[in-house]
Motif scaffolding. Structure first.
Motif, short mmCIF file in Angstrom:
data_model
loop_
_atom_site.label_atom_id
_atom_site.label_comp_id
_atom_site.label_asym_id
_atom_site.label_seq_id
_atom_site.Cartn_x
_atom_site.Cartn_y
_atom_site.Cartn_z
N GLY A 1 -2.90 -8.68 -9.24
CA GLY A 1 -3.27 -7.23 -9.24
C GLY A 1 -2.80 -6.32 -8.28
O GLY A 1 -2.14 -6.90 -7.07
N PRO A 2 -2.50 -5.22 -8.48
CA PRO A 2 -1.84 -4.24 -7.61
C PRO A 2 -2.23 -3.77 -6.25
O PRO A 2 -1.67 -3.30 -5.56
CB PRO A 2 -1.54 -2.94 -8.55
N TYR A 3 -3.61 -3.76 -6.22
CA TYR A 3 -4.33 -3.11 -4.76
C TYR A 3 -5.07 -4.08 -4.16
O TYR A 3 -6.00 -3.51 -3.59
CB TYR A 3 -5.21 -2.10 -5.37
N LYS A 4 -4.59 -5.25 -3.96
CA LYS A 4 -5.50 -6.29 -3.25
C LYS A 4 -5.43 -5.86 -1.75
O LYS A 4 -6.46 -6.34 -0.94
CB LYS A 4 -4.90 -7.55 -3.26
N VAL A 5 -4.13 -5.27 -1.37
CA VAL A 5 -4.39 -4.92 0.26
C VAL A 5 -4.45 -3.26 0.32
O VAL A 5 -3.69 -2.67 -0.18
CB VAL A 5 -2.91 -5.24 0.96
N SER A 6 -5.48 -3.10 1.21
CA SER A 6 -5.76 -1.53 1.06
C SER A 6 -4.69 -0.92 1.97
O SER A 6 -3.89 -1.52 2.86
CB SER A 6 -7.08 -1.43 1.72
N SER A 7 -4.51 0.48 1.97
CA SER A 7 -3.58 1.14 2.47
C SER A 7 -3.68 0.92 4.04
O SER A 7 -2.57 0.77 4.81
CB SER A 7 -3.64 2.70 2.11
N VAL A 8 -4.86 1.01 4.56
CA VAL A 8 -5.12 0.89 5.99
C VAL A 8 -4.94 -0.48 6.58
O VAL A 8 -4.12 -0.72 7.65
CB VAL A 8 -6.76 1.27 6.31
N ALA A 9 -5.26 -1.50 5.78
CA ALA A 9 -4.83 -2.98 6.22
C ALA A 9 -3.47 -3.17 6.13
O ALA A 9 -2.85 -3.81 7.24
CB ALA A 9 -5.64 -3.84 5.33
N GLU A 10 -2.56 -2.50 4.95
CA GLU A 10 -1.17 -2.68 5.16
C GLU A 10 -0.61 -1.98 6.32
O GLU A 10 0.30 -2.55 6.98
CB GLU A 10 -0.79 -2.02 3.67
N ALA A 11 -0.99 -0.82 6.67
CA ALA A 11 -0.38 0.09 7.73
C ALA A 11 -0.71 -0.92 9.26
O ALA A 11 0.28 -0.90 10.05
CB ALA A 11 -1.07 1.23 7.72
N VAL A 12 -1.85 -1.32 9.23
CA VAL A 12 -2.17 -2.10 10.76
C VAL A 12 -1.59 -3.24 10.52
O VAL A 12 -0.72 -3.62 11.64
CB VAL A 12 -3.62 -2.35 10.78
N ALA A 13 -1.33 -4.11 9.49
CA ALA A 13 -0.67 -5.42 9.55
C ALA A 13 0.87 -5.07 9.87
O ALA A 13 1.49 -5.79 10.54
CB ALA A 13 -0.67 -6.04 8.22
N CYS A 14 1.36 -4.04 9.29
CA CYS A 14 2.79 -3.67 9.52
C CYS A 14 3.15 -3.55 10.80
O CYS A 14 4.03 -3.94 11.62
CB CYS A 14 3.38 -2.72 8.85
N GLU A 15 2.11 -2.69 11.58
CA GLU A 15 2.34 -2.17 12.95
C GLU A 15 2.11 -3.49 14.06
O GLU A 15 2.89 -3.69 14.79
CB GLU A 15 1.31 -1.30 13.44
N VAL A 16 1.31 -4.28 13.64
CA VAL A 16 1.05 -5.55 14.45
C VAL A 16 2.13 -6.68 14.42
O VAL A 16 2.62 -6.99 15.31
CB VAL A 16 -0.39 -6.02 13.98
N LEU A 17 2.65 -6.85 13.10
CA LEU A 17 3.75 -7.65 12.80
C LEU A 17 4.70 -6.95 13.65
O LEU A 17 5.81 -7.91 14.30
CB LEU A 17 4.18 -7.61 11.39
N THR A 18 5.30 -5.95 13.52
CA THR A 18 6.39 -5.37 14.32
C THR A 18 6.43 -5.13 16.01
O THR A 18 7.40 -5.10 16.41
CB THR A 18 7.07 -4.17 13.61
N LYS A 19 5.10 -4.78 16.30
CA LYS A 19 5.04 -4.23 17.61
C LYS A 19 4.38 -5.25 18.57
O LYS A 19 4.48 -5.16 19.78
CB LYS A 19 4.18 -2.95 17.61
N ASP A 20 3.47 -5.97 18.20
CA ASP A 20 2.74 -7.13 18.73
C ASP A 20 2.81 -8.40 18.73
O ASP A 20 2.00 -9.29 19.00
CB ASP A 20 0.98 -6.77 18.36
N GLY A 21 4.19 -9.01 18.23
CA GLY A 21 4.70 -10.27 18.53
C GLY A 21 4.34 -10.86 19.68
O GLY A 21 3.81 -12.20 19.68
N GLU A 22 4.64 -10.26 20.81
CA GLU A 22 4.45 -11.26 22.06
C GLU A 22 2.85 -11.45 22.28
O GLU A 22 2.80 -12.39 22.74
CB GLU A 22 5.32 -10.11 23.20
#
Length: 345
Positions: free
Chosen positions: A233-254
């Protein structure tokens, strides 16, 4: 009277014994706190709340693909990795088909089988807690489920056994790597990149500290992923969850890597303390220890009375009764050990 499916009627809610406790070590989540980027990303995404999220989480797929060196078409996402697994089962199995999986393993897998009208076939792990590749393949199942590091045992599957399963499978092989960030050995992402029948799933709920946002993902061939995307289905990840996950993935790896190292250090310190009590925790490559213990359900209830919640299992295949104790900052471990000592008396 409400009509009910005969195969569905007796399925219980997923509700393990639990009560509010000051120390909760039952969920294997990141107890070291949220990543630094969360608050900033969360507030920046608030303006998106009144609108539907973008269909199929394209920003997250792009970010994950970049981190993996893959194409976005090879990545699927969902409301936790369990949602990705459930979607894959719906995509590749008809009602009545067989789903085979290692036993013991993630408790939601046989539940998903029943909910989707499938025939669950558990295959016991070997005495070394490895997958019995030949027995699993002998089921002839169209979908085979593996979990490494395994929940609830914490043990890791061998490379040779997993490759034997993948090479001999007549259908899809799902490899659940929810705890991969805590493991010291090689992961199986390369199989998802090179084999057309492999889907590796992971989550932001454990090492990444985003369990409350419910974000998971999977890697596989674009052809395989396209079928899973149709089922999710198209909307399984909320917009807030997607934005936070992208930020953590790209900025908080260490930060994520450092907290995973902290969890492993606490795990091994906890192992030493449990061993001194005469207990024998299983080898673990996850952020928890499984401790075989007769009467574990009673011990867990006594620990809850002392404000500490751990997960208890009864009569696990090849293990027996056992406690699963998640790891976190050492003061939480000290509280758990004190409660366990008192309960064992």
């Amino acid at each position: 009277m409400i009509p009910q499916r005969a195969s569905y009627r007796d399925i219980p809610l997923y509700a393990p014994p639990k009560r509010p406790c000051r120390v909760d070590l039952s969920d294997n989540t990141n107890l070291f706190g949220a990543p630094p980027s969360v608050e900033r990303a969360f507030h920046a995404a608030v303006s998106r709340v009144p609108r539907y999220p973008k269909g199929y989480a394209p920003d997250l797929r792009q970010a994950l693909a970049a981190s993996l060196g893959a194409k976005p078409e090879a990545v699927t996402t969902g409301c936790g990795s369990d949602d990705v697994i459930d979607s894959a089962l719906r995509a590749f199995l008809e009602p009545g088909d067989t789903l085979a999986f290692q036993d013991p393993t993630f408790v939601m897998v046989p539940l998903f089988a029943k909910v989707n009208g499938l025939r669950p076939v558990p295959v016991p792990l070997t005495s070394r807690h490895d997958v019995d590749a030949d027995a699993l393949l002998a089921t002839g199942a169209k979908v085979l489920y593996l979990c490494s590091p395994n929940n609830p045992t914490g043990t890791a599957l061998s490379r040779a056994a997993v490759e034997r399963v993948v090479d001999g499978a007549s259908g899809i092989v799902i490899i659940d790597e929810a705890y991969a960030e805590f493991a010291r050995g090689r992961d199986f992402l390369d199989l998802a990149r090179t084999r057309p029948n492999v889907l590796v799933t992971r989550t932001f709920s454990k090492a990444f500290g985003l369990a409350g946002l419910r974000v998971g993902w999977g890697l596989g061939s674009p052809e395989l992923v396209a079928e899973v995307e149709k089922a999710r289905g198209p909307y399984k990840v909320s917009s807030v969850a997607e934005a936070v996950a992208c930020e953590v993935l790209t900025k908080d790896g260490e930060w994520v890597r450092a907290r995973a190292e902290d969890a492993v250090a606490c795990r091994e310190r906890l192992r030493s303390e449990l061993t001194s009590l005469g207990l024998s925790p299983l080898p673990s490559e996850a952020n928890f220890l499984m401790v075989p213990l007769p009467g574990a359900l009673t011990v867990a209830e006594q620990m809850r009375e002392r404000d500490v919640n751990v997960r208890a299992f009864a009569s696990l295949t090849g293990v027996g009764d056992a406690l699963r104790i998640g790891v976190g900052p050492w003061p939480l471990m000290e509280a758990a050990l004190a409660a366990l000592r008192e309960s064992l008396r």
